[in-house]
Design a protein around this motif. Structure first.
Motif, PDB file in Angstrom:
ATOM      1  N   SER A  25       0.619  -1.193   0.258  1.00 35.16           N
ATOM      2  CA  SER A  25       0.255   0.502   0.451  1.00 35.16           C
ATOM      3  C   SER A  25       0.279   1.292  -0.075  1.00 35.16           C
ATOM      4  CB  SER A  25      -0.802  -0.111   1.443  1.00 35.16           C
ATOM      5  OG  SER A  25       0.256   0.379   2.623  1.00 35.16           O
ATOM      6  N   GLY A  26       0.150   2.633   0.136  1.00 34.41           N
ATOM      7  CA  GLY A  26       1.086   3.381  -0.488  1.00 34.41           C
ATOM      8  C   GLY A  26       1.202   3.782  -1.669  1.00 34.41           C
ATOM      9  N   THR A  27       2.229   4.729  -2.090  1.00 32.73           N
ATOM     10  CA  THR A  27       1.894   5.894  -3.693  1.00 32.73           C
ATOM     11  C   THR A  27       3.065   4.727  -4.077  1.00 32.73           C
ATOM     12  OG1 THR A  27       1.403   8.060  -2.383  1.00 32.73           O
ATOM     13  CG2 THR A  27       2.230   7.258  -5.127  1.00 32.73           C
ATOM     14  N   ILE A  28       2.942   3.858  -5.305  1.00 37.39           N
ATOM     15  CA  ILE A  28       3.226   3.285  -5.830  1.00 37.39           C
ATOM     16  C   ILE A  28       3.012   4.100  -7.095  1.00 37.39           C
ATOM     17  CG2 ILE A  28       3.186   1.236  -6.581  1.00 37.39           C
ATOM     18  CD1 ILE A  28       2.738   0.155  -4.228  1.00 37.39           C
ATOM     19  N   VAL A  29       4.411   4.221  -8.261  1.00 39.56           N
ATOM     20  CA  VAL A  29       3.960   4.529  -9.543  1.00 39.56           C
ATOM     21  C   VAL A  29       3.582   3.484 -10.211  1.00 39.56           C
ATOM     22  CG1 VAL A  29       4.771   5.624 -11.742  1.00 39.56           C
ATOM     23  CG2 VAL A  29       4.898   6.622  -9.523  1.00 39.56           C
ATOM     24  N   ARG A  30       5.013   2.177  -9.910  1.00 42.52           N
ATOM     25  CA  ARG A  30       4.750   1.412 -11.176  1.00 42.52           C
ATOM     26  C   ARG A  30       5.291  -0.330 -10.254  1.00 42.52           C
ATOM     27  NH1 ARG A  30       8.538  -1.732 -14.770  1.00 42.52           N
ATOM     28  NH2 ARG A  30       9.699   0.248 -14.385  1.00 42.52           N
ATOM     29  N   ALA A  96       8.455  -9.106  -1.004  1.00 43.03           N
ATOM     30  CA  ALA A  96       9.159  -8.291  -1.415  1.00 43.03           C
ATOM     31  C   ALA A  96       8.677  -7.812  -2.243  1.00 43.03           C
ATOM     32  CB  ALA A  96      10.692  -8.832  -1.513  1.00 43.03           C
ATOM     33  N   ALA A  97       9.067  -6.429  -2.955  1.00 43.23           N
ATOM     34  CA  ALA A  97       8.432  -5.787  -4.031  1.00 43.23           C
ATOM     35  C   ALA A  97       9.374  -4.997  -4.898  1.00 43.23           C
ATOM     36  CB  ALA A  97       7.099  -5.595  -3.877  1.00 43.23           C
ATOM     37  N   ASP A  98       9.586  -5.126  -5.967  1.00 43.16           N
ATOM     38  CA  ASP A  98      10.603  -4.212  -6.296  1.00 43.16           C
ATOM     39  C   ASP A  98       9.339  -3.110  -6.763  1.00 43.16           C
ATOM     40  OD1 ASP A  98      12.618  -6.339  -8.211  1.00 43.16           O
ATOM     41  OD2 ASP A  98      12.442  -5.600  -6.198  1.00 43.16           O
ATOM     42  N   LEU A  99       9.375  -1.575  -6.175  1.00 41.12           N
ATOM     43  CA  LEU A  99       8.154  -0.799  -6.506  1.00 41.12           C
ATOM     44  C   LEU A  99       8.558   0.614  -7.079  1.00 41.12           C
ATOM     45  CD1 LEU A  99       6.759  -1.584  -2.832  1.00 41.12           C
ATOM     46  CD2 LEU A  99       6.291  -1.910  -5.655  1.00 41.12           C
ATOM     47  N   LEU A 100       8.437   1.425  -8.093  1.00 38.43           N
ATOM     48  CA  LEU A 100       8.489   2.559  -8.376  1.00 38.43           C
ATOM     49  C   LEU A 100       7.691   3.292  -7.790  1.00 38.43           C
ATOM     50  CD1 LEU A 100      11.191   3.798 -10.076  1.00 38.43           C
ATOM     51  CD2 LEU A 100       8.788   4.047 -11.774  1.00 38.43           C
ATOM     52  N   VAL A 101       8.044   4.277  -6.363  1.00 37.31           N
ATOM     53  CA  VAL A 101       6.896   5.448  -6.083  1.00 37.31           C
ATOM     54  C   VAL A 101       7.194   6.681  -6.302  1.00 37.31           C
ATOM     55  CG1 VAL A 101       7.394   3.415  -4.166  1.00 37.31           C
ATOM     56  CG2 VAL A 101       8.957   5.925  -4.125  1.00 37.31           C
ATOM     57  N   THR A 102       8.508   6.821  -7.001  1.00 42.00           N
ATOM     58  CA  THR A 102       7.893   8.549  -7.741  1.00 42.00           C
ATOM     59  C   THR A 102       8.869   8.369  -9.168  1.00 42.00           C
ATOM     60  OG1 THR A 102      10.619   8.794  -7.230  1.00 42.00           O
ATOM     61  CG2 THR A 102       8.337   9.550  -5.839  1.00 42.00           C
ATOM     62  N   ASP A 103       8.591   9.207  -9.833  1.00 43.69           N
ATOM     63  CA  ASP A 103       9.028   9.282 -11.784  1.00 43.69           C
ATOM     64  C   ASP A 103      10.178   9.690 -11.617  1.00 43.69           C
ATOM     65  OD1 ASP A 103       6.047  10.578 -13.175  1.00 43.69           O
ATOM     66  OD2 ASP A 103       6.316   8.543 -12.794  1.00 43.69           O
ATOM     67  N   GLU A 105      13.082   8.362  -8.863  1.00 44.58           N
ATOM     68  CA  GLU A 105      13.945   7.486  -8.246  1.00 44.58           C
ATOM     69  C   GLU A 105      13.813   6.100  -8.894  1.00 44.58           C
ATOM     70  OE1 GLU A 105      12.039   9.561  -4.327  1.00 44.58           O
ATOM     71  OE2 GLU A 105      13.272   7.434  -3.741  1.00 44.58           O
ATOM     72  N   PRO A 106      14.733   5.334  -9.003  1.00 46.49           N
ATOM     73  CA  PRO A 106      14.701   3.940  -9.460  1.00 46.49           C
ATOM     74  C   PRO A 106      14.084   3.021  -8.439  1.00 46.49           C
ATOM     75  CG  PRO A 106      17.164   4.561  -8.019  1.00 46.49           C
ATOM     76  CD  PRO A 106      16.125   6.208  -8.075  1.00 46.49           C
ATOM     77  N   LEU A 107      13.704   2.101  -9.929  1.00 49.88           N
ATOM     78  CA  LEU A 107      13.458   1.162  -8.796  1.00 49.88           C
ATOM     79  C   LEU A 107      13.864   0.323  -7.358  1.00 49.88           C
ATOM     80  CD1 LEU A 107      12.392  -1.288 -11.764  1.00 49.88           C
ATOM     81  CD2 LEU A 107      10.649  -0.567  -9.746  1.00 49.88           C
ATOM     82  N   GLN A 108      13.274   0.075  -6.008  1.00 48.95           N
ATOM     83  CA  GLN A 108      13.643   0.185  -4.594  1.00 48.95           C
ATOM     84  C   GLN A 108      13.217  -1.008  -3.963  1.00 48.95           C
ATOM     85  OE1 GLN A 108      14.595   3.133  -1.734  1.00 48.95           O
ATOM     86  NE2 GLN A 108      14.160   4.663  -3.335  1.00 48.95           N
ATOM     87  N   ARG A 109      13.349  -2.210  -3.972  1.00 49.05           N
ATOM     88  CA  ARG A 109      12.790  -3.184  -2.661  1.00 49.05           C
ATOM     89  C   ARG A 109      12.377  -2.943  -1.833  1.00 49.05           C
ATOM     90  NH1 ARG A 109      15.582  -9.065  -4.066  1.00 49.05           N
ATOM     91  NH2 ARG A 109      15.023  -7.403  -6.177  1.00 49.05           N
ATOM     92  N   TYR A 110      11.349  -3.390  -1.645  1.00 45.32           N
ATOM     93  CA  TYR A 110      10.660  -3.309   0.241  1.00 45.32           C
ATOM     94  C   TYR A 110      10.247  -4.466   0.922  1.00 45.32           C
ATOM     95  CZ  TYR A 110      10.489   2.194  -1.649  1.00 45.32           C
ATOM     96  OH  TYR A 110      10.260   3.294  -1.804  1.00 45.32           O
ATOM     97  N   TRP A 111      10.477  -4.126   1.877  1.00 47.97           N
ATOM     98  CA  TRP A 111      10.188  -5.709   2.459  1.00 47.97           C
ATOM     99  C   TRP A 111       8.610  -5.444   3.312  1.00 47.97           C
ATOM    100  CZ3 TRP A 111      12.889  -9.901   1.578  1.00 47.97           C
ATOM    101  CH2 TRP A 111      13.974  -9.720   0.728  1.00 47.97           C
ATOM    102  N   GLY A 112       8.112  -6.667   3.481  1.00 43.24           N
ATOM    103  CA  GLY A 112       7.328  -6.468   4.617  1.00 43.24           C
ATOM    104  C   GLY A 112       8.047  -7.371   6.065  1.00 43.24           C
TER     105      GLY A 112
END
Length: 121
Positions: A25-30, A96-103, A105-112
């Motif tokens: 959840s949150g702001t996720i571009v891709r 985990a997810a590789d997410l783009l949260v802004t236009d 910034e690069p993709l980053q891996r986020y963890w639960g």
């Protein structure tokens, strides 16, 4: 602020099944790919399965034929169906997810935070 929340862990007897769920959840571009990892005490976190944005799936050898990763009803959710569970599947499972949260910034891996799976013999 992006958050990944897992659920579905628990205690099960050998041969049983569990389904893990994860939602970002949150702001996720891709969302590029989503993953399930397992960690046991004293060992490194190891990849169990992943699914790409295009639906390409891959599994660790130990998971092949028993586990199935799938996308949820939303793009930012994923399941891990675990069948024929063995005691050696015990561990903390992390989404985990590789997410783009802004236009910009690069993709980053986020963890639960992880969910405990315990398989008794």
């Amino acid at each position: 602020q992006v958050q990944l929340v897992e659920s579905g862990g628990g205690l099960v007897q050998a041969g049983g099944s569990l389904r893990l769920s994860c939602a970002a959840s949150g702001t996720i571009v891709r969302n590029s790919a989503m993953y399930w990892y397992r960690q046991v005490p004293g060992k490194q976190r190891e990849l169990v399965a992943f699914i790409s944005r295009d639906g390409v799936m891959n599994y660790a050898d130990a998971a092949k034929g028993r586990f199935t990763i799938s996308r949820g009803n939303t793009e930012n959710s994923v399941y891990l169906q675990m069948n024929s569970l063995k005691p050696e599947d015990t561990g903390v499972y992390y989404c985990a997810a590789d997410l783009l949260v802004t236009d910009w910034e690069p993709l980053q891996r986020y963890w639960g935070q992880g969910t405990q799976v315990t398989v008794s013999s």
